[in-house]
Design an enzyme around this catalytic site. Structure first.
Site, PDB file in Angstrom:
ATOM      1  CB  CYS A  37      -0.921  -0.024   1.224  1.00  0.00           C
ATOM      2  SG  CYS A  37      -1.792   1.515   1.539  1.00  0.00           S
ATOM      3  CB  CYS A  40       0.253   2.029   4.058  1.00  0.00           C
ATOM      4  SG  CYS A  40      -1.414   1.349   3.917  1.00  0.00           S
TER       5      CYS A  40
END
Length: 296
Positions: A37, A40
């Site tokens: 991700c 993230c």
């Protein structure tokens, strides 16, 4: 993950303790993320920076949803990153997506409060290293504790906290020369302050210590010959370094009363050194009055 006691990696084994039980005492901010991700990875350093800056006002708990999918499923995590804040075992707020630092900070200020003014994350990190060194020392890892403090001293030769901690460890291990160097390196105000005075007092007592005789052996010798000023003096020093300060002061006061000239007045000098070690302990006032009465 940043090296901080306020940042924790979650898994199935510690989730209950860190998030549920831990939120009884301190807010817990849970970051749900995954290695694939991208957002993230943008959010993670912001959260870590703020966790260090807040210095324990909240705990940042990070959960890798790829490694531990069961927890993420139970909490209904459908997009990453998702950040949830828990207090008193309850979910109190959350956000999704990689917010900019200003918005994350606003989220924390609204739900946790502002970071304390004047905090310096780098200084906090230094404090943590000193605490780590002293923890190693208390666990019996004296060489490791000393090595860590000496590394810190090389980086910051005038760091007062490092000098005091290193001096304390060196006294405990018998390296009085290095301890004296630490004391001498302190700025004058700190050297004359309570902690500097305490180190100076311990050093003064340690110079008189005969490591070959234990307090128990000296006590037995004194019972055999109660009039021996030398034995009583050695016992007072041994008891003081063993932490039995009041017992040591009683022996030194007895010498001031019965043999004040012993060793060029050493009993009075060492009693004053113990006052430095004790600082503002109520015993100091009590024994200062006893010393005054003995001298007058």
């Amino acid at each position: 993950m940043a090296d901080s006691p306020h940042i924790v990696q979650l898994d199935e084994q510690n989730f209950m303790q860190v998030v549920v039980e831990g939120s009884d005492h301190t807010p817990v901010l849970v970051d749900f993320w995954a290695d694939w991700c991208g957002p993230c990875k943008s959010l993670m350093p912001i959260l870590e920076k703020l966790a260090i800056e807040y210095n324990g006002a909240f705990v940042l708990a990070k959960l890798d949803t790829e490694a531990h999918p069961g927890i993420a499923q139970q909490l209904g995590i459908r997009s990453l990153p998702t950040v949830k804040l828990f207090k008193d075992r309850q979910l109190v707020n959350e956000f999704m997506g990689a917010l900019p630092e200003s918005e994350v900070r606003a989220f924390l200020e609204a739900n946790v409060g502002p970071a304390l003014p004047g905090e310096d994350p780098e200084e906090d990190a230094g404090d943590n290293r000193v605490q780590s060194a002293m923890a190693l020392f208390e666990q019996g890892q004296q060489a490791e504790a000393r090595e860590l403090l000496q590394q810190m001293q090389a980086e910051e030769p005038e760091n007062v906290e490092v000098l005091l901690a290193l001096g304390q460890i060196c006294v405990s291990t018998g390296d009085l020369e290095t301890a004296e160097s630490c004391l001498a390196a302190l700025p004058e105000a700190d050297r004359e302050g309570p902690q500097g005075a305490r180190l100076a007092g311990i050093l003064e007592l340690s110079r008189e210590n005969d490591a070959g005789e234990s307090p128990a052996a000296l006590q037995a010798a004194l019972e055999s010959n109660p009039g021996s000023s030398e034995t009583r003096y050695k016992l007072a020093i041994a008891e003081s370094l063993a932490g039995n300060t009041q017992v040591a002061m009683d022996h030194l006061l007895k010498l001031v009363q019965t043999d004040p000239g012993y060793n060029d007045g050493a009993p009075r000098e060492k009693l004053l050194a113990l006052f430095k070690v004790l600082g503002d302990d109520p015993l100091v006032g009590q024994y200062r009055r006893k010393l005054f009465a003995s001298l007058h």
